[in-house]
Design an enzyme around this catalytic site. Sequence first.
Site, PDB file in Angstrom:
ATOM      1  N   PRO A   9       1.031  -5.977  -7.258  1.00  0.00           N
ATOM      2  CA  PRO A   9       2.165  -6.234  -8.147  1.00  0.00           C
ATOM      3  C   PRO A   9       3.465  -5.592  -7.693  1.00  0.00           C
ATOM      4  O   PRO A   9       3.481  -4.470  -7.188  1.00  0.00           O
ATOM      5  CB  PRO A   9       1.716  -5.664  -9.497  1.00  0.00           C
ATOM      6  CG  PRO A   9       0.605  -4.735  -9.194  1.00  0.00           C
ATOM      7  CD  PRO A   9      -0.037  -5.239  -7.945  1.00  0.00           C
ATOM      8  N   ASN A  10       4.511  -6.359  -7.879  1.00  0.00           N
ATOM      9  CA  ASN A  10       5.906  -5.978  -7.635  1.00  0.00           C
ATOM     10  C   ASN A  10       6.281  -5.873  -6.165  1.00  0.00           C
ATOM     11  O   ASN A  10       7.448  -5.686  -5.844  1.00  0.00           O
ATOM     12  CB  ASN A  10       6.266  -4.683  -8.371  1.00  0.00           C
ATOM     13  CG  ASN A  10       6.054  -4.817  -9.855  1.00  0.00           C
ATOM     14  OD1 ASN A  10       6.508  -5.780 -10.454  1.00  0.00           O
ATOM     15  ND2 ASN A  10       5.333  -3.887 -10.442  1.00  0.00           N
ATOM     16  N   ARG A  17      13.993  -4.188  -5.059  1.00  0.00           N
ATOM     17  CA  ARG A  17      13.651  -3.165  -6.054  1.00  0.00           C
ATOM     18  C   ARG A  17      13.677  -1.776  -5.443  1.00  0.00           C
ATOM     19  O   ARG A  17      13.228  -1.567  -4.326  1.00  0.00           O
ATOM     20  CB  ARG A  17      12.276  -3.432  -6.660  1.00  0.00           C
ATOM     21  CG  ARG A  17      11.113  -3.065  -5.743  1.00  0.00           C
ATOM     22  CD  ARG A  17       9.759  -3.333  -6.370  1.00  0.00           C
ATOM     23  NE  ARG A  17       9.263  -2.195  -7.106  1.00  0.00           N
ATOM     24  CZ  ARG A  17       8.066  -1.651  -6.934  1.00  0.00           C
ATOM     25  NH1 ARG A  17       7.233  -2.130  -6.033  1.00  0.00           N
ATOM     26  NH2 ARG A  17       7.692  -0.639  -7.660  1.00  0.00           N
ATOM     27  N   TYR A  22      11.766   1.936  -1.345  1.00  0.00           N
ATOM     28  CA  TYR A  22      11.059   0.897  -0.609  1.00  0.00           C
ATOM     29  C   TYR A  22      11.867   0.220   0.497  1.00  0.00           C
ATOM     30  O   TYR A  22      11.321  -0.574   1.251  1.00  0.00           O
ATOM     31  CB  TYR A  22      10.539  -0.169  -1.585  1.00  0.00           C
ATOM     32  CG  TYR A  22       9.570   0.395  -2.591  1.00  0.00           C
ATOM     33  CD1 TYR A  22       8.297   0.771  -2.211  1.00  0.00           C
ATOM     34  CD2 TYR A  22       9.940   0.573  -3.916  1.00  0.00           C
ATOM     35  CE1 TYR A  22       7.407   1.309  -3.131  1.00  0.00           C
ATOM     36  CE2 TYR A  22       9.064   1.102  -4.843  1.00  0.00           C
ATOM     37  CZ  TYR A  22       7.793   1.472  -4.443  1.00  0.00           C
ATOM     38  OH  TYR A  22       6.920   2.006  -5.346  1.00  0.00           O
ATOM     39  N   ASN A  71      -2.358  -2.924  -0.182  1.00  0.00           N
ATOM     40  CA  ASN A  71      -1.421  -2.150  -0.984  1.00  0.00           C
ATOM     41  C   ASN A  71      -1.530  -2.716  -2.395  1.00  0.00           C
ATOM     42  O   ASN A  71      -0.932  -3.741  -2.707  1.00  0.00           O
ATOM     43  CB  ASN A  71       0.004  -2.265  -0.453  1.00  0.00           C
ATOM     44  CG  ASN A  71       0.985  -1.390  -1.199  1.00  0.00           C
ATOM     45  OD1 ASN A  71       0.720  -0.963  -2.313  1.00  0.00           O
ATOM     46  ND2 ASN A  71       2.126  -1.139  -0.600  1.00  0.00           N
ATOM     47  N   ALA A  74       0.630  -0.433  -8.275  1.00  0.00           N
ATOM     48  CA  ALA A  74       0.221   0.373  -9.433  1.00  0.00           C
ATOM     49  C   ALA A  74      -1.243   0.182  -9.807  1.00  0.00           C
ATOM     50  O   ALA A  74      -1.836   1.066 -10.437  1.00  0.00           O
ATOM     51  CB  ALA A  74       1.120   0.059 -10.625  1.00  0.00           C
ATOM     52  N   GLU A  95      -6.494   1.338   2.524  1.00  0.00           N
ATOM     53  CA  GLU A  95      -5.514   1.433   1.447  1.00  0.00           C
ATOM     54  C   GLU A  95      -4.181   1.880   2.052  1.00  0.00           C
ATOM     55  O   GLU A  95      -4.138   2.836   2.829  1.00  0.00           O
ATOM     56  CB  GLU A  95      -6.000   2.456   0.427  1.00  0.00           C
ATOM     57  CG  GLU A  95      -5.046   2.755  -0.686  1.00  0.00           C
ATOM     58  CD  GLU A  95      -5.547   3.881  -1.591  1.00  0.00           C
ATOM     59  OE1 GLU A  95      -4.913   4.091  -2.629  1.00  0.00           O
ATOM     60  OE2 GLU A  95      -6.558   4.542  -1.264  1.00  0.00           O
ATOM     61  N   HIS A  97       0.133   2.564   1.272  1.00  0.00           N
ATOM     62  CA  HIS A  97       1.260   2.727   0.349  1.00  0.00           C
ATOM     63  C   HIS A  97       2.521   2.961   1.166  1.00  0.00           C
ATOM     64  O   HIS A  97       2.496   3.713   2.146  1.00  0.00           O
ATOM     65  CB  HIS A  97       1.031   3.902  -0.608  1.00  0.00           C
ATOM     66  CG  HIS A  97      -0.178   3.717  -1.444  1.00  0.00           C
ATOM     67  ND1 HIS A  97      -0.199   2.870  -2.534  1.00  0.00           N
ATOM     68  CD2 HIS A  97      -1.428   4.227  -1.334  1.00  0.00           C
ATOM     69  CE1 HIS A  97      -1.411   2.882  -3.053  1.00  0.00           C
ATOM     70  NE2 HIS A  97      -2.174   3.688  -2.344  1.00  0.00           N
ATOM     71  N   ARG A 104       5.414  11.621  -5.719  1.00  0.00           N
ATOM     72  CA  ARG A 104       5.942  10.891  -6.866  1.00  0.00           C
ATOM     73  C   ARG A 104       5.302  11.384  -8.160  1.00  0.00           C
ATOM     74  O   ARG A 104       4.705  12.461  -8.195  1.00  0.00           O
ATOM     75  CB  ARG A 104       5.735   9.399  -6.638  1.00  0.00           C
ATOM     76  CG  ARG A 104       6.487   8.935  -5.357  1.00  0.00           C
ATOM     77  CD  ARG A 104       6.470   7.474  -5.150  1.00  0.00           C
ATOM     78  NE  ARG A 104       7.166   6.801  -6.241  1.00  0.00           N
ATOM     79  CZ  ARG A 104       7.102   5.503  -6.447  1.00  0.00           C
ATOM     80  NH1 ARG A 104       6.381   4.740  -5.655  1.00  0.00           N
ATOM     81  NH2 ARG A 104       7.744   4.940  -7.444  1.00  0.00           N
TER      82      ARG A 104
END
Length: 140
Positions: A9-10, A17, A22, A71, A74, A95, A97, A104
């Site tokens: 998502p996103n 964004r 990012y 990735n 969330a 995985e 990121h 964060r």
Amino acid sequence: MKLLILNGPNLNLLGKREVDIYGHQTFESYFAQLQKNYPNVELHYFQSNSEGELIDKLHQVGFSYQGVIFNAGAYTHTSIALSDAIAAISSPVIEVHISNIYKRESYRHHSYLSPVCTGSIAGFGLYSYNLAIEAFQKKT
């Protein structure tokens, strides 16, 4: 070698964004660079904001591809269902990121995916995907 890059998502909003976290580049343009940089790797890309579609894609490729670079955004911190899907397939999953999730918010420090993944890469920007591809290449 056949690899899937799977974004959650996103991540369709990369380049728009939170560019301070990012960056300004879209994933589509970055994916084109990856394809040029790794001509001996058959790279495929899928992005969805839907948890079910991500699970379906893992099921679809998880027994025939040599690896998945995932990735989950969330969903990393919330989805037992994605963890179960990764555990159910035979293709190894790395995985990834873009940001360093440990720098964060504290809720981002836990991953439901890490225990069922081959490894985790975080904090190297989009280059995290390169590192995952290179890790898969070294394993073969």
